[in-house]
Write an enzyme that holds these catalytic residues in place. Structure first.
Site, mmCIF file in Angstrom:
data_model
loop_
_atom_site.group_PDB
_atom_site.id
_atom_site.type_symbol
_atom_site.label_atom_id
_atom_site.label_comp_id
_atom_site.label_asym_id
_atom_site.label_seq_id
_atom_site.Cartn_x
_atom_site.Cartn_y
_atom_site.Cartn_z
ATOM 1 N N LYS A 1 79.785 13.582 87.326
ATOM 2 C CA LYS A 1 79.874 12.189 86.904
ATOM 3 C C LYS A 1 78.709 11.624 86.283
ATOM 4 O O LYS A 1 79.021 11.003 85.203
ATOM 5 C CB LYS A 1 80.262 11.416 88.238
ATOM 6 C CG LYS A 1 80.406 9.785 87.982
ATOM 7 C CD LYS A 1 80.546 8.970 89.380
ATOM 8 C CE LYS A 1 80.298 7.632 88.802
ATOM 9 N NZ LYS A 1 78.817 7.127 88.748
ATOM 10 N N ASN A 2 77.584 11.790 87.015
ATOM 11 C CA ASN A 2 76.290 10.990 86.509
ATOM 12 C C ASN A 2 75.865 11.662 84.930
ATOM 13 O O ASN A 2 75.276 10.920 84.341
ATOM 14 C CB ASN A 2 75.301 11.171 87.502
ATOM 15 C CG ASN A 2 75.520 10.064 88.507
ATOM 16 O OD1 ASN A 2 76.442 9.368 88.654
ATOM 17 N ND2 ASN A 2 74.766 10.506 89.721
ATOM 18 N N CYS B 1 79.013 -0.389 90.965
ATOM 19 C CA CYS B 1 79.030 -0.726 92.599
ATOM 20 C C CYS B 1 77.881 -1.492 92.771
ATOM 21 O O CYS B 1 76.969 -1.624 92.387
ATOM 22 C CB CYS B 1 78.852 0.707 93.198
ATOM 23 S SG CYS B 1 80.010 1.958 93.033
ATOM 24 N N ARG C 1 70.120 -3.833 90.852
ATOM 25 C CA ARG C 1 69.816 -2.647 89.640
ATOM 26 C C ARG C 1 69.621 -3.404 88.397
ATOM 27 O O ARG C 1 70.274 -3.286 87.572
ATOM 28 C CB ARG C 1 70.957 -1.696 89.694
ATOM 29 C CG ARG C 1 71.249 -1.256 91.175
ATOM 30 C CD ARG C 1 71.989 0.027 90.988
ATOM 31 N NE ARG C 1 73.599 -0.147 90.701
ATOM 32 C CZ ARG C 1 74.431 0.633 90.559
ATOM 33 N NH1 ARG C 1 74.002 1.807 90.490
ATOM 34 N NH2 ARG C 1 75.727 0.386 90.131
ATOM 35 N N ASP D 1 72.657 9.133 96.476
ATOM 36 C CA ASP D 1 74.061 9.297 96.633
ATOM 37 C C ASP D 1 74.661 9.935 97.693
ATOM 38 O O ASP D 1 75.877 9.867 97.981
ATOM 39 C CB ASP D 1 74.580 9.842 95.170
ATOM 40 C CG ASP D 1 74.489 8.601 94.329
ATOM 41 O OD1 ASP D 1 74.321 7.563 94.523
ATOM 42 O OD2 ASP D 1 74.843 8.957 93.003
ATOM 43 N N ARG E 1 86.527 6.491 91.082
ATOM 44 C CA ARG E 1 85.503 6.518 89.987
ATOM 45 C C ARG E 1 84.483 7.877 89.978
ATOM 46 O O ARG E 1 83.804 7.961 88.989
ATOM 47 C CB ARG E 1 84.485 5.176 90.096
ATOM 48 C CG ARG E 1 85.075 4.016 89.801
ATOM 49 C CD ARG E 1 84.168 2.766 89.979
ATOM 50 N NE ARG E 1 83.217 3.201 88.962
ATOM 51 C CZ ARG E 1 81.781 3.371 89.616
ATOM 52 N NH1 ARG E 1 81.461 2.813 90.623
ATOM 53 N NH2 ARG E 1 80.677 3.541 88.527
#
Length: 418
Positions: A22-23, A116, A121, A304, A396
């Site tokens: 995903k990242n 999220c 951030r 994560d 997601r």
């Protein structure tokens, strides 16, 4: 609205193939607009973040062919439109269009990114870097307006080894004049994946994966292909789950070195595994030992993994200490785990966990992506039924999570709530 209903108490056996990262995917898709021709990205996970990014590409007049796990993207006729709030706010990674559009068009207007709620951030590192490259940055009505008459290479030292800032500044610098050096760069695998993609187009990037990245600007980027690396966060989530209720559970399509920090902790807790370069068979263990875990930047223990790992610690004998050092709001899952029967005490960014404690199914809420993953694990090891509300967060980042877990013996279903 979506929810996941889980019936706990089943042993998991069989094989789970890990999807694309995903990242990495959420950075590779925006990076495609730097190409002056057509690109192909394979092994793209079918997650909701992918679709949100494709919507932004299409808004910018890009052409996208989404076929199974392969994206073909042509942005040769890109138009520099304002990225609307309803699109930008869907995910954090929308901010990669800042660097990509600035690099391609020297101008970008985008509403504040979403994502999220896991803490403060800010993207100050990104914006400061853009300014050092020669851009002006204006914040107006929840929108960033970033403009440069010309981007010129420079040396940028990040105050923190931010993955997002490292990638965004690479994107902006690829077509800048001269040489850009990013010092104290993040080292995560997704950064290497993005740099390889850009280099395949004809960019000149060296040092990705180290703390110093050097980019020599080029004027044109040609047709290229890239494959998304396997998702180490997804792999880690299923390894943690297998450590609790797995029986010869095989996790395939991995890159072992990306998982070293997690595997070290699982081994210390007493988990039994057969570890190969591209797959791990996990046997689980009934007598797990308490350990301490502290999140760090890569190659340390990834933030994560923290929330899923905290579920495993509830089943370890003794007192475990979990410390989160990256984000200040990674504790949204704790009240729900305590509701299910865990014994977790939070003080600032540290959790003291007494175990083992049996868990019982409850009605819970996924406050963010990885909190949701931790609740899936908790539900699967619990007695009785668990319902996870706001399951959209989970979708997601985890491709076909219900199907993958059902195939190895879990009992769960995804339900649409109107």
């Amino acid at each position: 609205m979506k929810q996941i209903k889980i019936q706990g108490g089943y042993t998991l056996s069989g094989s789970i193939a890990i999807s694309g990262m995903k990242n990495a995917a959420v950075a590779l898709i925006p990076a495609s607009i730097l190409c002056d021709e057509e690109v192909t990205i394979s092994n793209v996970p079918n997650i909701s973040d992918k679709h949100a990014l494709i919507d932004i590409i299409k808004l910018l007049n890009g052409q996208v062919n989404d076929q199974d796990s392969v994206l073909t993207i042509n942005t040769s006729n890109i138009l520099n439109q304002t990225i609307k709030e309803e699109l930008a706010s869907k995910l954090r990674a929308s901010y990669y269009f800042m660097g990509a559009l600035l690099g391609r068009k020297k101008h970008v207007e985008i509403y504040f990114p979403g994502g999220c709620n896991i803490g403060n951030r800010k993207i100050d590192f990104h914006l400061k870097g853009f300014q050092l490259l020669g851009a002006t940055v204006e914040e107006k009505d929840d929108k960033y307006i970033i403009h440069a008459e010309e981007l010129k290479g420079t040396t940028i030292r990040l105050d923190f080894a931010s993955v997002g800032a490292t990638i965004n500044l690479m994107l902006a610098a690829v077509k800048a004049k001269g040489q850009t050096i990013i010092e104290n760069a993040a080292k995560e695998p997704e950064i290497i994946n993005v740099a390889d993609f850009l280099n395949n187009m004809g960019a000149k990037i060296t040092g990705a994966g180290t703390n110093t990245i050097t980019i020599t600007g080029v004027e044109y980027l040609h047709k290229a292909t890239i494959q998304v690396l396997p998702d180490r966060i997804e792999a880690g989530t299923y390894l943690i789950l297998g450590s609790l209720i797995g029986k010869e559970l095989k996790i395939t399509n991995i890159v072992r070195k990306h998982l070293d920090a997690l595997l070290t902790k699982l081994t210390s807790a007493g988990v039994e595994m057969d570890i190969l370069e591209n797959e791990i068979t996990i046997h689980g263990h009934q007598d797990l030992k308490a350990i301490n875990v502290k999140t760090l930047v890569y190659p340390g223990f990834v933030t994560d993994w923290g929330q899923p790992m905290s579920v495993l610690l509830t089943q370890c004998h003794g007192t475990s200490i979990f410390e989160e050092t990256i984000y200040e709001n990674r504790m949204g899952h704790v009240p729900y785990l305590n509701k299910m029967g865990a014994n977790m005490k939070v003080k600032n960014q540290t959790i003291e966990i007494q175990g083992p404690t049996p868990l019982k199914g409850q009605d819970v809420v996924a406050s963010d992506l990885r909190a949701g993953a931790s609740l899936v694990i908790a539900g699967l090891i619990s007695e009785g039924s668990t319902t996870i509300q706001d399951a959209e967060h989970i979708l997601r980042g985890y491709e076909r999570i219900v199907e993958k877990l059902t195939n190895v013996g879990a009992k769960l279903e995804l339900i649409d709530i109107n």
